[in-house]
Enzyme design. Structure first.
Site, short mmCIF file in Angstrom:
data_model
loop_
_atom_site.label_atom_id
_atom_site.label_comp_id
_atom_site.label_asym_id
_atom_site.label_seq_id
_atom_site.Cartn_x
_atom_site.Cartn_y
_atom_site.Cartn_z
N ASP A 1 77.47 23.48 28.45
CA ASP A 1 78.24 24.72 28.31
C ASP A 1 77.89 25.69 29.45
OD1 ASP A 1 79.85 26.69 26.51
OD2 ASP A 1 77.97 27.73 26.87
N LYS B 1 80.25 27.17 32.65
CA LYS B 1 80.36 28.60 33.02
C LYS B 1 79.91 28.83 34.46
CE LYS B 1 79.70 29.97 28.20
NZ LYS B 1 78.68 30.20 27.17
N GLY C 1 80.04 34.97 19.83
CA GLY C 1 80.36 35.68 18.59
C GLY C 1 81.81 36.12 18.58
N ARG D 1 96.58 25.58 7.01
CA ARG D 1 96.99 26.94 6.63
C ARG D 1 96.30 27.42 5.34
NH1 ARG D 1 101.99 28.48 6.66
NH2 ARG D 1 102.98 26.83 7.83
#
Ligand code: HSE
Length: 436
Positions: free
Chosen positions: A201, A205, A302, A47
């Site tokens: 990756d 996908k 992004g 935190r």
């Protein structure tokens, strides 16, 4: 105005991007939705760490189980990534009657069947637009916009980091390591960047895209995967001279003989739109029997581009909540009992054209020996180029572009070529797709 409460797991790149959009565009989203999307709580590992979003309007906890069990949370956004804890939390959230929006492609590709079954049983929705191609709404396009089509091909640049690396190397001559480090700083790369570089990756996908395009089960293990690590600037340059560009593509193609699922560097004619998709941008070409070719383009990674996809899922789920119909759209676009396995072609059955670079001794007769190897296997050649030897060099590069053929024929031809006494070293093979 009714409020729908959101709990966010993880405030890293995507979680923070999602929170920022929900805050900044709250009014615009309410105008669309007729109710408010309110972040109630978010979990973080530490935190005290600085965040890329304003956390003043919601509770922060270091206990993610608090988020998935909070009785006031209607939808859980999962952006912590990874498989183990993310899966556990997602199943807990589903059991607690929460809907899910996730950016976790590995989790969906590897455990989607189990997660979707649990969601169906619990009467909640699991949406995952952000898992594929960042801000491009390719899942929605395939599931809804193209629902009238029989889809035969999905081919895409679906890893922003890899495309960023290839573009910067080609345009600016930057080194692989230098560009990768920038991609990590910009929040494009995976926690383990080998997932980007080795094509894992992209394979996650592609697994998802193939499933919703063809109505087949999720099957990551059946995706043939090659990364970009072995690409040389020599081949990037020769490809350009021949009118092609090398892109790292995920390709899912179906025909009467079965399905090809493959991720690898690919030569594409420079005149194709997709060959001109550079930097972190992604693009996915979908061919449907009714619509023809469609090209879906946008930022593939992004904070806010990916957050944009998460928020779109939240809007869809909120609309389902208001309509009291969580299962309006099946998780992989086909009714669960209509998802069917098709024959998956082994690598030898792939069909495409090939770029082959052979290093040979600069002596008479080599070219005819090479041509004979191709002719014996009925491999037609589209182009043959012999490069000038460097001053003083005794070896030359010969480049062949074949016409479409089966990969097992190319394997066999390469096997013979590599045993020829005037051939030096290994043959470089890069697949070629004309995408026309
Ligand atoms: N590492 C991924 C990419 C992030 O570069 O495309 C978006 O999925």
């Amino acid at each position: 105005m009714q409020a729908i409460n959101i709990g966010i797991l993880g405030l890293g790149t995507v979680g923070a991007g999602t929170a920022t959009i929900l805050q900044r565009n709250a009014d615009e989203i309410s105008r669309r939705l007729g109710c408010r999307l309110v972040v109630k709580v978010a979990s973080v590992q530490d935190r005290n760490k600085a965040r890329d979003c304003d956390c003043s309007g919601f509770e922060i906890t270091e206990n993610p189980h608090q988020v998935v069990s909070d009785p006031d949370v209607d939808i859980v956004v999962e952006t912590i990534g990874g498989e183990t804890l993310a899966k556990q939390l997602m199943l807990e959230a589903i059991a607690n009657g929460k809907h899910i929006a996730t950016a976790n492609k590995a989790l969906i590709a590897l455990h989607g069947e189990e997660i979707f079954a649990a969601a169906r049983d619990a009467g909640v929705a699991v949406y995952y637009e952000a898992a594929v191609a960042g801000g491009i709404s390719i899942i929605k396009s395939l599931r809804e916009g193209l629902a009238g089509n029989r889809v035969s091909l999905v081919a895409g640049i679906i890893n922003g980091t890899g495309n960023f690396i290839l573009s910067e190397m080609r345009d600016k001559g930057r080194t692989f390591a230098d560009v990768l480090s920038e991609a990590q700083q910009l929040g494009y790369a995976e926690a383990d960047p080998t997932f980007d570089v080795e094509g894992i990756d992209a394979a996650h996908k592609l697994t998802i895209l193939a499933s919703i395009a063809f109505g087949i089960p999720l099957q990551f293990d059946n995706v043939y995967t090659e990364g970009i690590g072995a690409l040389s600037l020599t081949d990037v340059g020769y490809a350009e001279e021949l009118g092609y560009r090398i892109k790292h593509l995920g390709i899912a193609r179906v025909d009467e003989r079965g399905v090809e699922l493959r991720v690898h560097p690919t030569l594409i004619p420079q005149r194709r739109l997709i060959a001109n998709v550079d930097g972190v941008m992604n693009a996915v070409l979908v061919k449907g029997d009714a619509v023809g070719n469609t090209l879906h383009y946008g930022a593939g990674a992004g904070a806010e581009p990916t957050g944009s996809a998460v928020v779109a899922d939240l809007v869809d789920i909120a609309r389902n909540i208001v309509a009291n119909d969580a299962a309006r759209i099946p998780a992989i676009a086909f009714q669960a009992d209509q998802v069917k396995q098709l024959e998956i072609k082994p690598r030898g059955q792939f069909e495409c054209a090939y770029y082959l670079r052979v290093e040979v001794n600069d002596v008479a007769g080599v070219m005819s020996q090479l041509s004979k190897v191709f002719a014996e296997r009925e491999i037609s050649l589209e182009a043959i180029t012999q490069k000038e030897p460097a001053p003083g060099a005794t070896a030359v590069s010969v480049i062949f572009i074949t016409q479409r053929t089966q990969e097992e024929k190319i394997d066999s031809a390469i096997g013979d070529v590599e045993t020829m006494s005037d051939v030096r070293g290994k043959v470089t093979r890069i697949r070629v797709e004309h995408l026309n």
